[in-house]
Scaffold this active site. Structure first.
Site, PDB file in Angstrom:
ATOM      1  N   GLU A  31       0.875  -1.168   0.000  1.00 61.42           N
ATOM      2  CA  GLU A  31       0.000   0.000   0.000  1.00 61.42           C
ATOM      3  C   GLU A  31       0.918   1.226   0.000  1.00 61.42           C
ATOM      4  O   GLU A  31       1.794   1.350   0.872  1.00 61.42           O
ATOM      5  CB  GLU A  31      -0.883  -0.001   1.241  1.00 61.42           C
ATOM      6  N   ARG A 258       5.425 -12.994   9.263  1.00 58.24           N
ATOM      7  CA  ARG A 258       6.025 -11.700   8.967  1.00 58.24           C
ATOM      8  C   ARG A 258       7.351 -11.573   9.716  1.00 58.24           C
ATOM      9  O   ARG A 258       7.585 -12.272  10.704  1.00 58.24           O
ATOM     10  CB  ARG A 258       5.070 -10.557   9.282  1.00 58.24           C
ATOM     11  N   LYS A 268       4.258   0.541   9.860  1.00 58.96           N
ATOM     12  CA  LYS A 268       4.320   1.810   9.145  1.00 58.96           C
ATOM     13  C   LYS A 268       3.788   2.945  10.002  1.00 58.96           C
ATOM     14  O   LYS A 268       4.296   4.057   9.939  1.00 58.96           O
ATOM     15  CB  LYS A 268       3.534   1.709   7.833  1.00 58.96           C
TER      16      LYS A 268
HETATM   17  P1  ATP Z   1       2.659  -2.451   8.149  1.00 52.92           P
HETATM   18  O1  ATP Z   1       2.050  -3.471   9.010  1.00 52.92           O
HETATM   19  O2  ATP Z   1       4.088  -2.167   8.435  1.00 52.92           O
HETATM   20  O3  ATP Z   1       1.855  -1.216   8.032  1.00 52.92           O
HETATM   21  P2  ATP Z   1       1.532  -3.521   5.800  1.00 52.92           P
HETATM   22  O4  ATP Z   1       1.379  -4.985   5.822  1.00 52.92           O
HETATM   23  O5  ATP Z   1       0.344  -2.714   6.032  1.00 52.92           O
HETATM   24  O6  ATP Z   1       2.744  -3.122   6.716  1.00 52.92           O
HETATM   25  P3  ATP Z   1       1.725  -3.324   2.990  1.00 52.92           P
HETATM   26  O7  ATP Z   1       2.235  -2.195   2.209  1.00 52.92           O
HETATM   27  O8  ATP Z   1       0.284  -3.629   2.927  1.00 52.92           O
HETATM   28  O9  ATP Z   1       2.186  -3.059   4.460  1.00 52.92           O
HETATM   29  O10 ATP Z   1       2.578  -4.626   2.708  1.00 52.92           O
HETATM   30  C1  ATP Z   1       2.974  -5.039   1.427  1.00 52.92           C
HETATM   31  C2  ATP Z   1       3.393  -6.468   1.477  1.00 52.92           C
HETATM   32  O11 ATP Z   1       4.497  -6.605   2.346  1.00 52.92           O
HETATM   33  C3  ATP Z   1       2.303  -7.355   1.987  1.00 52.92           C
HETATM   34  O12 ATP Z   1       2.207  -8.503   1.172  1.00 52.92           O
HETATM   35  C4  ATP Z   1       2.737  -7.697   3.374  1.00 52.92           C
HETATM   36  O13 ATP Z   1       2.334  -8.988   3.706  1.00 52.92           O
HETATM   37  C5  ATP Z   1       4.248  -7.612   3.282  1.00 52.92           C
HETATM   38  N1  ATP Z   1       4.813  -7.233   4.564  1.00 52.92           N
HETATM   39  C6  ATP Z   1       4.576  -6.119   5.274  1.00 52.92           C
HETATM   40  N2  ATP Z   1       5.225  -6.143   6.446  1.00 52.92           N
HETATM   41  C7  ATP Z   1       5.919  -7.310   6.466  1.00 52.92           C
HETATM   42  C8  ATP Z   1       6.799  -7.926   7.395  1.00 52.92           C
HETATM   43  N3  ATP Z   1       7.099  -7.353   8.555  1.00 52.92           N
HETATM   44  N4  ATP Z   1       7.315  -9.124   7.076  1.00 52.92           N
HETATM   45  C9  ATP Z   1       7.023  -9.711   5.907  1.00 52.92           C
HETATM   46  N5  ATP Z   1       6.207  -9.201   4.997  1.00 52.92           N
HETATM   47  C10 ATP Z   1       5.648  -8.007   5.259  1.00 52.92           C
HETATM   48 MG    MG Z   2      -1.331  -3.494   4.629  1.00 58.22          MG
END
Ligand code: ATP
Ligand code: MG
Length: 753
Positions: A31, A258, A268
């Site tokens: 995102e 994760r 984030k």
């Molecule tokens: P955050 O929880 O930090 O806000 P998010 O999951 O909302 O992160 P996205 O931009 O939606 O962030 O994530 C993009 C991709 O990265 C998704 O497929 C998510 O599963 C993966 N991702 C995000 N954080 C992690 C992590 N800590 N470890 C592994 N994969 C991750």
């Molecule tokens: Mg997300």
């Protein structure tokens, strides 16, 4: 690649082998609401790595369904990060917003099928109606609306005729579903904010659960990897694709753990706070766990990808030690970068018996690395050494310059102190020394013994540089927010002195500054006339020691710090015994640097480790148990209830897949309470993982027999029932069956007709 394959790659391989898909297609779906962090690197490495390994492709798709938080500059940051890591996503970046019309059409289809309705309950009512884990929910009265009314309202929602929150579109699934997510999930909500790409064209935006599966489908994605929190969303993912009856091939969702790292926040929301509140200089502050931050700090893409490979992909959440990432960059840079001399806190040394000047040829690289290159080191009667490298009243074990102890100037001569010059306050301002003309490095015939070599620079030719000494941003293992920031995460040295070649020849952008660490020419602030260097990482892990010190009971062997001794700055150096152990653990037992160092630096742990190795040779598993579990136990208890041989036995159980790593923790806890043998605990508690197909197959047969309807539906094409069967089998074995094997076998049995 020669490594053990992770469970996702095994699934992909099987799907290609069985012909389920002819090409693997993955996607990385961030995102654009912030800069990508090291957790995203894990996902990037997985998605792009799988596509690369199996000759498929990976899409870069912006999951841009929330107009309030998303911005084009974040899109750029994400693209930069993926590119920098070395991946290629084809012709163009994809966006969920490109599919808004198609998603809308799918929603209309669901409404027409009677599978979706416009609900007008308030947010709070919706929550209340949803029920709880133990109680079923109730359906909203608005679910009674006719298809026509739903279509009309939905279209008007789209046009912007209603306020935010007035209506939502929901799937009609099951308000009593055990999986709460299946209780009529929201598909669309009203938002009047302008979207950074579609502007004001839309007043409704699809929810993740609706947009994600369909975007995957539209793009021909085969394997949709997401993190574990989405496990319960998988049922919605499948429900939407199945209900719409999309023609195959269709994507499937798989979850992995994760990445969490200690001393680091990876949410984030928390990262945004650090930037917005000014705790850091920006998203690319070298202390930030963002890819932009690591990049500016001086990490290489290779080191980050190696880290991602090392941590692997698993199904259980865990916390990775940030020291492992730091070890990756050290290992990457160690054989690659030139070594130069820099003095952070200069102390003048005048060499009384030296006249004139000379230039000493010195290799940039030690002889054991495959690189070559030399520079000239100017030398004269006035040099600077590191203030810490002289001690007037040295503590025991001080190996550097003292009034009585000579020292070698790295690549140059041995010097001996003749006089210590002080100012009125008694502070040492200069050393007057003599040098030994026949002691030059490489042709030393002086016969003088020294205990160490120190860095130095020539006073006339050294260049002034700014050095930014970065350290971990947070000072505690599990940081929550700004209150846990490490106050010493940045120390700026404005006037350090560096040998001229580093600036004038600039043989590289990254350097090892002898004895100080690895450094990077700051890509933003570096100017030839005002150089700025960022410390990437120290040469050794200084935190491992700090943590030991912080533990309440210091190991008995630890020397008492002498009160009069000045703060010993290089306390991170290992003693000769520690160093010997460290090398042995790396060479003979194949332990990675970090683990070897943790054990080598601690008498009790190293003794324990070595004793355990005598009964079982699985060094890595033993070492991990000792460095984590045993170490924790030693902090709590003076006396251990278990012996090294028992830890060896536990390691063997793990290595032989008799128990999973997760169960191993349970076994360890039991063992440390009762002192019983791990094998006995495993047997008594029935913790043995069932991996034998002969044991699992009868269970599968029984499950298939008991569910003839589902079996028929599956064979008619309802593939999502695969998960149902796997779940039933795991349940029937009390969760002890090896899920990997259950998956394989269920797949095989279902394919038989
Ligand atoms: P955050 O929880 O930090 O806000 P998010 O999951 O909302 O992160 P996205 O931009 O939606 O962030 O994530 C993009 C991709 O990265 C998704 O497929 C998510 O599963 C993966 N991702 C995000 N954080 C992690 C992590 N800590 N470890 C592994 N994969 C991750
Ligand atoms: Mg997300």
């Amino acid at each position: 690649m020669g490594k053990k394959k992770d469970f996702l790659r095994k699934i992909v391989e099987e799907d290609l082998r069985s012909g389920k898909y002819s090409q693997v297609v993955t996607r990385f779906p961030p995102e654009p609401n912030g800069y990508p962090h090291i957790g995203h690197a894990k996902s990037i490495s997985l998605n792009f790595g799988v596509a690369r390994d199996y000759g498929g492709r990976c899409n870069l798709r912006m999951d841009d369904t929330n107009p309030e938080t998303e911005e084009a500059r974040y899109v750029e940051a994400i693209e930069d990060a993926v590119r920098w890591l070395g991946f290629d996503w084809g012709e163009r970046t994809l966006y969920t917003s490109d599919y808004f019309q198609r998603l809308y059409d799918y929603a209309v289809e669901l409404i027409k099928m009677g599978k979706a309705y416009v609900d007008s309950l308030s947010e709070e009512e919706i929550r209340e109606y949803r029920g709880t884990v133990t109680e079923p929910g109730r359906r909203s009265i608005y679910a009674e609306r006719s298809v026509e009314e739903n279509l009309d309202l939905f279209e008007r929602m789209r046009k912007g005729e209603f306020a935010e929150g007035e209506h939502v579109l929901r799937a009609r699934i099951d308000m009593a579903a055990a999986n709460m997510k299946m209780r009529d999930p929201l598909l669309y909500r009203i938002r009047h904010a302008p979207h950074f790409r579609t502007g004001n064209a839309w007043h409704i935006y699809p929810m993740y659960d609706f947009a994600h599966c369909l975007s995957d489908y539209i793009e021909g994605v085969t394997h949709s990897f997401c993190t574990l929190e989405f496990e319960n969303n998988r049922e919605i993912y499948d429900w939407i694709l199945d209900t719409l009856g999309v023609p195959p091939p269709r994507p499937h969702q798989y979850e992995f753990a994760r990445l969490n790292i200690n001393y680091t926040v990876l949410s984030k929301r928390k990262l945004i706070e650090l930037v917005k509140e000014g705790y850091v200089s920006g998203w690319d502050d070298p202390r930030m766990p963002t890819i932009a931050g690591y990049r500016r700090r001086g990490y290489t893409p290779e080191s980050i990808l190696t880290f991602c490979e090392q941590i692997g992909v698993a199904k259980a959440n865990s916390v990775v030690d940030v020291a492992q990432l730091e070890a990756c960059i050290r290992d990457d840079l160690n054989p690659k970068v030139p070594r130069v001399m820099c003095v952070l806190d200069p102390l003048k040394v005048t060499i009384l018996n030296y006249e004139g000047s000379e230039e000493i040829d010195a290799s940039y690289y030690p002889h054991d690395v495959p690189r070559e290159g030399t520079r000239k080191l100017p030398f004269s009667s006035e040099i600077y050494i590191e203030r810490e490298d002289f001690s007037e009243h040295p503590p025991k074990g001080y190996y550097r310059l003292t009034p009585d102890q000579p020292v070698r100037l790295k690549h140059a001569y041995i010097i001996r102190c003749q006089e210590v010059v002080k100012d009125e306050e008694g502070r040492v301002v200069e050393i007057k020394a003599i040098y030994y003309p026949d002691s030059r490095s490489g042709s030393d015939t002086s016969g003088i013994k020294v205990k160490s070599a120190i860095q130095w620079v020539d006073a006339r030719r050294a260049r002034k540089v700014e050095v930014r000494l970065y350290d971990r941003l947070f000072g505690v293992e599990n940081p929550q927010g700004p209150e846990d920031l490490n106050p010493d995460s940045l120390r700026i040295v404005k006037e350090a002195l560096i040998e001229p070649a580093a600036i004038e020849e600039k043989p590289d952008e990254r350097f090892q500054f002898e004895r100080l660490g690895y450094f990077y020419t700051d890509p933003v602030d570096y100017r030839d006339e005002a150089p700025v260097f960022n410390r990437i990482v120290t040469l050794k892990d200084s935190w491992a020691k700090k943590r030991q010190k912080a533990s309440p009971k210091p190991a008995k062997s630890e020397a008492k710090p002498s009160k009069s001794a000045p703060k010993e700055p290089r306390s991170v150096e290992m003693s000769p015994e520690e160093q010997a152990r460290f090398e042995r653990y790396g060479k003979e037992s194949g332990l990675r640097e970090e683990l070897a160092s943790t054990l080598a630096r601690d008498e009790r742990l190293s003794r324990f480790f070595e004793a355990a190795l005598e009964t079982y040779e699985g060094a890595t598993t033993i070492a991990n148990l000792v460095a984590n579990e045993v170490a924790r136990e030693l902090k709590r208890e003076e006396e251990l209830t278990f012996a090294p041989a028992q830890i060896a036995a536990l390691a063997r159980l793990i290595d032989e897949e008799t128990i999973s790593g997760k169960i191993a923790k349970e076994v360890f806890e039991a063992m440390s309470q009762s002192g019983e043998d791990p094998e006995k605990i495993v047997e008594e508690r029935g913790l043995r993982q069932i991996s034998d197909p002969a044991e699992i197959l009868p269970v599968i047969e029984k499950v298939l027999e008991q569910n003839p309807d589902n079996l028929r539906k599956y064979r008619e094409g309802n593939e999502r029932l695969f998960g149902f069967f796997v779940g039933q089998v795991l349940k029937a074995t009390g969760g002890r069956a090896n899920p990997r094997i259950v998956n394989e076998l269920v797949n095989r049995e279902l394919k038989k007709s």
